[in-house]
Design a protein around this motif. Sequence first.
Motif, mmCIF file in Angstrom:
data_model
loop_
_atom_site.group_PDB
_atom_site.id
_atom_site.type_symbol
_atom_site.label_atom_id
_atom_site.label_comp_id
_atom_site.label_asym_id
_atom_site.label_seq_id
_atom_site.Cartn_x
_atom_site.Cartn_y
_atom_site.Cartn_z
ATOM 1 N N LEU A 132 42.261 48.666 31.902
ATOM 2 C CA LEU A 132 41.418 47.484 32.018
ATOM 3 C C LEU A 132 40.066 47.698 31.344
ATOM 4 O O LEU A 132 39.510 46.789 30.716
ATOM 5 N N ASP A 172 39.215 43.855 29.893
ATOM 6 C CA ASP A 172 39.638 42.875 30.900
ATOM 7 C C ASP A 172 39.042 43.143 32.277
ATOM 8 O O ASP A 172 39.180 42.302 33.172
ATOM 9 N N ILE A 173 38.422 44.301 32.451
ATOM 10 C CA ILE A 173 37.834 44.618 33.758
ATOM 11 C C ILE A 173 36.772 43.589 34.146
ATOM 12 O O ILE A 173 36.574 43.298 35.324
ATOM 13 N N LYS A 195 36.991 40.545 33.909
ATOM 14 C CA LYS A 195 37.626 39.364 34.491
ATOM 15 C C LYS A 195 37.931 39.564 35.974
ATOM 16 O O LYS A 195 38.464 38.666 36.621
ATOM 17 N N PHE A 196 37.625 40.754 36.472
ATOM 18 C CA PHE A 196 37.900 41.055 37.875
ATOM 19 C C PHE A 196 36.645 41.418 38.680
ATOM 20 O O PHE A 196 36.579 41.132 39.860
ATOM 21 N N ILE A 197 35.674 42.057 38.022
ATOM 22 C CA ILE A 197 34.478 42.507 38.745
ATOM 23 C C ILE A 197 33.223 42.194 37.952
ATOM 24 O O ILE A 197 33.278 41.967 36.738
ATOM 25 N N SER A 201 33.801 51.589 38.961
ATOM 26 C CA SER A 201 35.226 51.472 38.677
ATOM 27 C C SER A 201 35.720 52.646 37.843
ATOM 28 O O SER A 201 36.816 53.171 38.067
ATOM 29 N N GLY A 205 49.253 44.227 38.108
ATOM 30 C CA GLY A 205 48.246 44.661 37.143
ATOM 31 C C GLY A 205 48.829 45.021 35.791
ATOM 32 O O GLY A 205 48.224 44.764 34.747
ATOM 33 N N PRO A 240 45.768 39.197 32.798
ATOM 34 C CA PRO A 240 44.696 38.614 33.619
ATOM 35 C C PRO A 240 44.483 37.146 33.275
ATOM 36 O O PRO A 240 44.444 36.775 32.098
ATOM 37 N N CYS A 277 33.052 40.482 42.849
ATOM 38 C CA CYS A 277 34.363 40.518 42.202
ATOM 39 C C CYS A 277 34.950 39.111 42.215
ATOM 40 O O CYS A 277 34.359 38.179 42.761
ATOM 41 N N ILE A 278 36.124 38.990 41.629
ATOM 42 C CA ILE A 278 36.729 37.671 41.460
ATOM 43 C C ILE A 278 37.039 37.001 42.802
ATOM 44 O O ILE A 278 37.165 35.780 42.893
#
Length: 317
Positions: free
Chosen positions: A24, A29-30, A32-34, A42, A105, A110, A249-250
């Motif tokens: 990620l 793309d990380i 898009k989550f945090i 992370s 995952g 994502p 986060c998301i």
Amino acid sequence: MQLHFQQAFRAFILLGFSTMLLKLHQSGDISKFINPKYEGLSQIASIIFLILFFIQVTRVWSTQKKSLHDCHHEDHSCHHDHGHAPLNTTKVIAYLVIIFPLVTGFLLPPKVLDASIADKKGAMLILSNQKQISLKQKNTLGHETAPQKDEKNINSQEEISLDDGPEDPINLENEKVISEEEYNDLVKQLELKNKIEMNDSVYAAFYDEIGMDVGKYKGKKIKLKGFVYKEKEIAQNQLIISRFLITHCIADASIIGFLSEFPEAPSLDNDTWIEAEGVLDVTSYNGTELPLIKITGWKKINEPETPYLYPISIKIM
């Protein structure tokens, strides 16, 4: 040598989490989550998973064959689980819960939050509630309202508008934490501008300040981008230019945006990304004053590489 399948499976899980986090980060793309300010944590987590994997590998093979381990209780019972005991329903469920995020995952790309999520949350209700919550928080913190300016001061401020000078008094593009003094300077900049540019780095701060006192910014020009969202409660020639704000986060993503009005609104579908310019006005929803943008110009754009917004963190001295 004896192979312990459960220990091997646990090692595989640890390696899977480490690999997924690294993947990620490598792909970007990380974000898009945090919130990006947690990317360092992370990365540390991925390293810890990798270290635990190497430790776990030492338990996969054993040179001595033992039933479980040397338990010499009088009742000849031993219920300790060292990864050698047979699987039962509880263990199977636990493993399924753990590997579910790994499977999703790796196998599912994502997905960016869109209008369907906004619809479930009820965007207009959230936007009106956000202002009430923000006002309550500001009063609780004891922030003072900016003093009223006389006509002479207003004219003076228009002459020294920051539109004619540097775009930003402080560079926020790479800043995750700013001082309270820098934040106050940012708010002053907003008040002085004749044209408000809602850049990603300042969007959340400007949005919050505009919502605090909509009338103060009435008549100012504004430029912003976001995705289209429509609700049944709004007029046919209106839509919400929306963005998702991620604090941590998301999971805590909340929708923010501006109700906008222009004749071409009915022709735009949900999730269409647009860049628009207009003039700030005031409207009301459920008895709450909200900013309304009367659009004077707009164009369709591609979804940005970073579609989410993140709040500015203020360092407490």
